[in-house]
Design a protein around this motif. Structure first.
Motif, PDB file in Angstrom:
ATOM      1  N   TYR A   8      13.695   8.897  34.476  1.00  0.00           N
ATOM      2  CA  TYR A   8      12.416   9.593  34.390  1.00  0.00           C
ATOM      3  C   TYR A   8      11.680   9.401  33.076  1.00  0.00           C
ATOM      4  CZ  TYR A   8      13.545  12.218  38.607  1.00  0.00           C
ATOM      5  OH  TYR A   8      13.834  12.575  39.893  1.00  0.00           O
ATOM      6  N   GLY A   9      12.358   8.933  32.033  1.00  0.00           N
ATOM      7  CA  GLY A   9      11.725   8.849  30.726  1.00  0.00           C
ATOM      8  C   GLY A   9      11.585  10.246  30.138  1.00  0.00           C
ATOM      9  N   LEU A  10      10.665  10.411  29.201  1.00  0.00           N
ATOM     10  CA  LEU A  10      10.428  11.732  28.603  1.00  0.00           C
ATOM     11  C   LEU A  10       9.630  12.570  29.597  1.00  0.00           C
ATOM     12  CD1 LEU A  10       9.510  10.755  24.949  1.00  0.00           C
ATOM     13  CD2 LEU A  10      11.659  11.705  25.783  1.00  0.00           C
ATOM     14  N   SER A  11      10.291  13.567  30.167  1.00  0.00           N
ATOM     15  CA  SER A  11       9.646  14.403  31.170  1.00  0.00           C
ATOM     16  C   SER A  11      10.280  15.779  31.174  1.00  0.00           C
ATOM     17  CB  SER A  11       9.787  13.761  32.550  1.00  0.00           C
ATOM     18  OG  SER A  11      11.152  13.759  32.924  1.00  0.00           O
ATOM     19  N   THR A  12       9.717  16.647  31.996  1.00  0.00           N
ATOM     20  CA  THR A  12      10.301  17.985  32.124  1.00  0.00           C
ATOM     21  C   THR A  12      11.684  17.925  32.753  1.00  0.00           C
ATOM     22  OG1 THR A  12       9.149  18.295  34.215  1.00  0.00           O
ATOM     23  CG2 THR A  12       8.079  19.162  32.243  1.00  0.00           C
ATOM     24  N   THR A  13      11.920  16.948  33.608  1.00  0.00           N
ATOM     25  CA  THR A  13      13.246  16.791  34.214  1.00  0.00           C
ATOM     26  C   THR A  13      14.288  16.528  33.145  1.00  0.00           C
ATOM     27  OG1 THR A  13      12.197  15.891  36.201  1.00  0.00           O
ATOM     28  CG2 THR A  13      14.554  15.523  35.960  1.00  0.00           C
ATOM     29  N   LEU A  14      13.933  15.726  32.156  1.00  0.00           N
ATOM     30  CA  LEU A  14      14.855  15.458  31.049  1.00  0.00           C
ATOM     31  C   LEU A  14      15.120  16.723  30.244  1.00  0.00           C
ATOM     32  CD1 LEU A  14      16.492  13.501  29.281  1.00  0.00           C
ATOM     33  CD2 LEU A  14      14.391  13.051  28.015  1.00  0.00           C
ATOM     34  N   LEU A  15      14.086  17.496  29.963  1.00  0.00           N
ATOM     35  CA  LEU A  15      14.267  18.735  29.204  1.00  0.00           C
ATOM     36  C   LEU A  15      15.151  19.729  29.949  1.00  0.00           C
ATOM     37  CD1 LEU A  15      10.663  19.239  27.820  1.00  0.00           C
ATOM     38  CD2 LEU A  15      12.664  18.359  26.614  1.00  0.00           C
ATOM     39  N   ILE A  16      14.941  19.846  31.260  1.00  0.00           N
ATOM     40  CA  ILE A  16      15.789  20.727  32.070  1.00  0.00           C
ATOM     41  C   ILE A  16      17.229  20.251  32.022  1.00  0.00           C
ATOM     42  CG2 ILE A  16      16.297  21.442  34.448  1.00  0.00           C
ATOM     43  CD1 ILE A  16      13.220  21.383  34.892  1.00  0.00           C
ATOM     44  N   ASN A  17      17.424  18.946  32.106  1.00  0.00           N
ATOM     45  CA  ASN A  17      18.788  18.418  32.080  1.00  0.00           C
ATOM     46  C   ASN A  17      19.457  18.647  30.732  1.00  0.00           C
ATOM     47  OD1 ASN A  17      20.756  15.867  31.664  1.00  0.00           O
ATOM     48  ND2 ASN A  17      20.749  16.628  33.768  1.00  0.00           N
ATOM     49  N   ILE A  18      18.718  18.512  29.661  1.00  0.00           N
ATOM     50  CA  ILE A  18      19.291  18.768  28.328  1.00  0.00           C
ATOM     51  C   ILE A  18      19.725  20.223  28.210  1.00  0.00           C
ATOM     52  CG2 ILE A  18      18.721  18.920  25.872  1.00  0.00           C
ATOM     53  CD1 ILE A  18      16.996  16.370  26.286  1.00  0.00           C
ATOM     54  N   LEU A  19      18.883  21.138  28.692  1.00  0.00           N
ATOM     55  CA  LEU A  19      19.246  22.561  28.660  1.00  0.00           C
ATOM     56  C   LEU A  19      20.481  22.840  29.510  1.00  0.00           C
ATOM     57  CD1 LEU A  19      15.714  24.218  28.864  1.00  0.00           C
ATOM     58  CD2 LEU A  19      17.242  24.105  26.881  1.00  0.00           C
ATOM     59  N   LEU A  20      20.537  22.260  30.692  1.00  0.00           N
ATOM     60  CA  LEU A  20      21.713  22.458  31.551  1.00  0.00           C
ATOM     61  C   LEU A  20      22.966  21.850  30.932  1.00  0.00           C
ATOM     62  CD1 LEU A  20      20.166  21.839  35.072  1.00  0.00           C
ATOM     63  CD2 LEU A  20      21.144  23.971  34.222  1.00  0.00           C
ATOM     64  N   THR A  21      22.816  20.732  30.258  1.00  0.00           N
ATOM     65  CA  THR A  21      23.970  20.107  29.613  1.00  0.00           C
ATOM     66  C   THR A  21      24.462  20.963  28.454  1.00  0.00           C
ATOM     67  OG1 THR A  21      23.159  17.928  30.265  1.00  0.00           O
ATOM     68  CG2 THR A  21      24.816  17.989  28.543  1.00  0.00           C
ATOM     69  N   PHE A  22      23.557  21.618  27.737  1.00  0.00           N
ATOM     70  CA  PHE A  22      23.985  22.541  26.682  1.00  0.00           C
ATOM     71  C   PHE A  22      24.751  23.726  27.255  1.00  0.00           C
ATOM     72  CE2 PHE A  22      20.514  21.010  23.637  1.00  0.00           C
ATOM     73  CZ  PHE A  22      21.432  20.302  22.868  1.00  0.00           C
ATOM     74  N   LEU A  23      24.388  24.145  28.457  1.00  0.00           N
ATOM     75  CA  LEU A  23      25.111  25.240  29.112  1.00  0.00           C
ATOM     76  C   LEU A  23      26.503  24.805  29.572  1.00  0.00           C
ATOM     77  CD1 LEU A  23      22.279  26.854  31.242  1.00  0.00           C
ATOM     78  CD2 LEU A  23      23.337  27.765  29.169  1.00  0.00           C
ATOM     79  N   GLY A  24      26.656  23.533  29.785  1.00  0.00           N
ATOM     80  CA  GLY A  24      27.946  22.994  30.192  1.00  0.00           C
ATOM     81  C   GLY A  24      27.766  21.602  30.750  1.00  0.00           C
ATOM     82  N   TRP A  25      28.798  20.811  30.616  1.00  0.00           N
ATOM     83  CA  TRP A  25      28.719  19.424  31.063  1.00  0.00           C
ATOM     84  C   TRP A  25      28.567  19.337  32.582  1.00  0.00           C
ATOM     85  CZ3 TRP A  25      32.518  16.726  33.921  1.00  0.00           C
ATOM     86  CH2 TRP A  25      32.270  15.360  34.061  1.00  0.00           C
ATOM     87  N   VAL A  26      29.243  20.209  33.306  1.00  0.00           N
ATOM     88  CA  VAL A  26      29.204  20.158  34.775  1.00  0.00           C
ATOM     89  C   VAL A  26      27.798  20.440  35.320  1.00  0.00           C
ATOM     90  CG1 VAL A  26      30.107  21.185  36.898  1.00  0.00           C
ATOM     91  CG2 VAL A  26      31.660  20.632  35.030  1.00  0.00           C
ATOM     92  N   PRO A  27      27.111  21.512  34.898  1.00  0.00           N
ATOM     93  CA  PRO A  27      25.743  21.715  35.411  1.00  0.00           C
ATOM     94  C   PRO A  27      24.804  20.554  35.070  1.00  0.00           C
ATOM     95  CG  PRO A  27      26.503  23.695  34.306  1.00  0.00           C
ATOM     96  CD  PRO A  27      27.520  22.635  34.048  1.00  0.00           C
ATOM     97  N   GLY A  28      24.949  19.998  33.883  1.00  0.00           N
ATOM     98  CA  GLY A  28      24.121  18.853  33.500  1.00  0.00           C
ATOM     99  C   GLY A  28      24.395  17.636  34.359  1.00  0.00           C
TER     100      GLY A  28
END
Length: 63
Positions: free
Chosen positions: A21-41
């Motif tokens: 996706y490049g730099l997008s909101t999908t990337l930001l959501i994924n970064i936040l989910l990855t900070f919450l845990g590797w599995v959700p990301g």
């Protein structure tokens, strides 16, 4: 290339999403989910990459 993005989506979720996706909101959501845990990301990354591939392969004009 799809296989590489999916593998990166599992191992390093934000990298796989960035390559798709490049730099997008999908990337930001994924970064936040990855900070919450590797599995959700990872789950979000695989889902987002698969959804992107699905949209690319849809025929124009089909419902």
């Amino acid at each position: 290339m799809k296989l590489i993005r999916l593998a990166l989506g599992i191992l390093l979720p934000p990298v796989g999403v960035f390559l798709t996706y490049g730099l997008s909101t999908t990337l930001l959501i994924n970064i936040l989910l990855t900070f919450l845990g590797w599995v959700p990301g990872s789950i979000h990354a695989v889902w987002a990459i698969a959804k992107h591939e699905e949209k690319l392969h849809q025929q124009p004009g089909s419902v």
